[in-house]
Design an enzyme around this catalytic site. Structure first.
Site: not given
Length: 563
Positions: A130, A188, A214, A235-238
């Site tokens: 990434k 992101l 992201s 950080i939230g599902g990326s």
């Protein structure tokens, strides 16, 4: 200013395409003319040998390259070719450095010929990254026009194209070949991948849909088999969102398990809910391979936030014994699972509900048990957790966009709101205290499930949706609760592909009564005709730092599903 950022973005976009050899260029049909560009469609541009190599899992590739039966150069060239095709079809790459990768692969082959042994456990294995990882010789833009030609938006640092992230060094030391960096949404902070440099990254299985975010470029690239394994962040599902949307396995480790040192990031210094790094791949053994290789490098010696926890075979062994994969028959026992069918805030769409049911039925048929998951309020958890992404009032993101004057994508336009205010130190402290209380409450709920299972143990894992939909339609990702609750709790989670959307089976319920406007918006986004053929996945959630255990369970579930 407007023309300046547009021109800079165009020059960068053209440079990415220019890095693709002319003999690998193709005509990209319109999305509506060719919705699915995986399988036979992309294979037509490859030789039989290239198809064989690129459709082999990372763990099996490593067996060939480590033993010397496959040359690193041949493997690298095959994946460079397929990655080039993937970018032309989905806009999934930010950086292409094929020439450097081929040179590295040749050096690995020479090392093997001279020493009669591999460089390391990942010898000759292509790995994609990434575009948060710093790699010598290439830029890190993270999708920001203002970062082009700089080091994280700054000039004169001496680090431009010279600095490498800690994990990059460890991958090289393990023998991996690095050849491209994948697209991200600028900031992101969205489950779709879009920026002003490369545009929108499409889902290769269904180009009506998002590839996720992201780490969306990783999802699209690996979904098209342009990489056997790659690394994203979450950080939230990326990590999990792109894995789920593209029919892949992906793991969100707990914080401190994998090295993050020296990577670019948004809102760096926000330490309440940390971003973590983890792999995506086409098989669980591939995830295990790269994680074990990295932990063998002892990253805790070079990253102050990494726990000194080597790979724990005993954690895997317990699951293997319970499922009869190893050991004597006397040790075979059942596993117990919690099942979250809805968080009470937004209900999953029909294909996702079917995927959860499919997993439950498969496990029950094998003698395992599933009990309803009725945890403390997810709304309370999410309301508190989401504050952390606004601690700085959007200052970091706004400053990155101000470097070029480029606009924010619609998906993150909420960060431009003038009503956003920075939190005070006291407010941040209060949020941290409340989150600690919430984690404790959830922990004790998990402990209490021992009273409801026949094993006498708390549930081994939680089966849950990863998102309310199989994949998001562009500009329609309106609810993140199913992925972000895991980040708030810092639990381990592995995505497992389950099935495909079938428009004749996964019909809309025309009499559906939504919970509220948010739930209504999600339900109204579902059109079986548009979603037909899309991947559908679930996540298996474990407690903190249970990476070995959860990968073992995920592999078992995948085999039970025939995936």
């Amino acid at each position: 200013m407007t023309e300046d950022w547009k021109k800079r973005a165009e020059v960068k976009r053209d440079a990415i395409l220019a890095a693709i050899p002319k003999e690998w260029r193709i005509e990209n049909p319109p999305n509506e003319k060719q919705v699915d560009v995986t399988g036979k469609f992309v294979q037509q541009f490859l030789s039989e040998r290239e198809v064989e190599i690129t459709e082999t899992t990372a763990d099996d590739i490593a067996k060939h390259t480590v033993s010397g039966t496959w040359k690193a150069e041949e493997v690298t060239r095959a994946f460079c070719h397929r990655a080039a095709l993937a970018h032309q079809l989905t806009n999934c790459l930010h950086e292409i450095f094929f020439d450097a990768a081929i040179a590295d692969a040749k050096a690995l082959d020479e090392y093997y010929a001279k020493n009669k042994k591999p460089m390391g456990p990942l010898h000759g294995l292509p790995v994609s990254l990434k575009d948060q990882f710093h790699v010598k010789g290439v830029e890190t833009t993270m999708g920001y026009v203002g970062w082009i030609g700089t080091f994280e938006g700054k000039t004169g640092t001496g680090k431009e194209k010279k600095f490498e992230s800690e994990m990059v060094k460890e991958l090289r030391n393990s023998g991996a070949v690095l050849y491209c960096k994948t697209s991200v949404p600028h900031s992101l902070m969205t489950g779709e991948t879009v920026n002003n440099i490369i545009g929108y990254t499409w889902n290769p299985k269904n180009r009506n849909l998002a590839s996720g975010g992201s780490s969306g470029g990783e999802g699209a690239l690996i979904g098209l088999r342009g990489a056997p394994v790659g690394f994203g962040t979450d950080i939230g599902g990326s990590i999990r969102i792109p894995a789920a949307f593209n029919g892949l396995y992906g793991i969100r480790p707990s914080t401190g398990r994998m090295p993050y040192e020296g990577m670019a990031n948004s809102m760096d210094g926000q330490n309440t809910i940390l971003s973590v790094v983890g792999p995506l791949a086409t098989s669980v053994p591939s995830l295990r391979l790269v994680m074990k290789a990295l932990l063998a490098q002892k990253p805790w010696l070079h990253d102050p936030l990494v726990h000194e926890i080597p790979w724990r075979h005993e954690e895997e062994r317990q699951i293997l014994e319970h499922t009869g994969a190893i050991g004597d028959a006397s040790k075979i026992g059942k596993l117990s699972f919690g099942v979250l069918r809805s968080d009470g805030i937004v209900n999953p769409l029909p294909p996702v509900c079917r995927a959860v049911d499919t997993v439950v039925k498969a496990l029950e048929a094998l003698g395992h048990e599933a009990i309803p998951w009725e945890p403390p309020s997810h709304k309370t958890l999410l309301d508190e957790g989401i504050k952390t992404w606004f601690f700085d009032g959007g200052t970091d993101l706004k400053s990155a966009f101000a470097l070029s004057g480029e606009p924010m994508a619609e998906q993150i336009s909420f960060y431009s709101s003038p009503s956003l205010k920075e939190f005070t130190a006291s407010q941040i402290a209060a949020t941290n205290v409340r989150l600690r209380e919430i984690k404790k409450e959830y922990m004790e709920y998990w402990n209490s499930t021992a009273e409801k299972t026949s094993t006498g143990r708390p549930v081994d894992a939680l089966i849950a949706p990863l998102a309310p939909f199989p994949a998001a339609r562009p500009k329609m990702y309106s609810y993140y609760g199913y992925s972000t609750f895991v980040n708030v709790l810092d639990y381990t989670s592995v995505v497992v592909p389950v099935t495909m959307v079938d428009k004749w089976v996964d019909r809309r319920d025309e009499g559906y009564r939504p919970i509220d406007d948010t739930d209504k918006k999600v339900y109204e986004s579902y059109d079986p005709e548009i979603y037909d053929g899309a991947h559908v996945s679930v996540q298996l959630v474990g407690r903190r730092l249970q990476e070995e255990k959860m990968l073992a369970i995920a592999e078992y579930v995948g085999k039970a599903l025939g995936m």
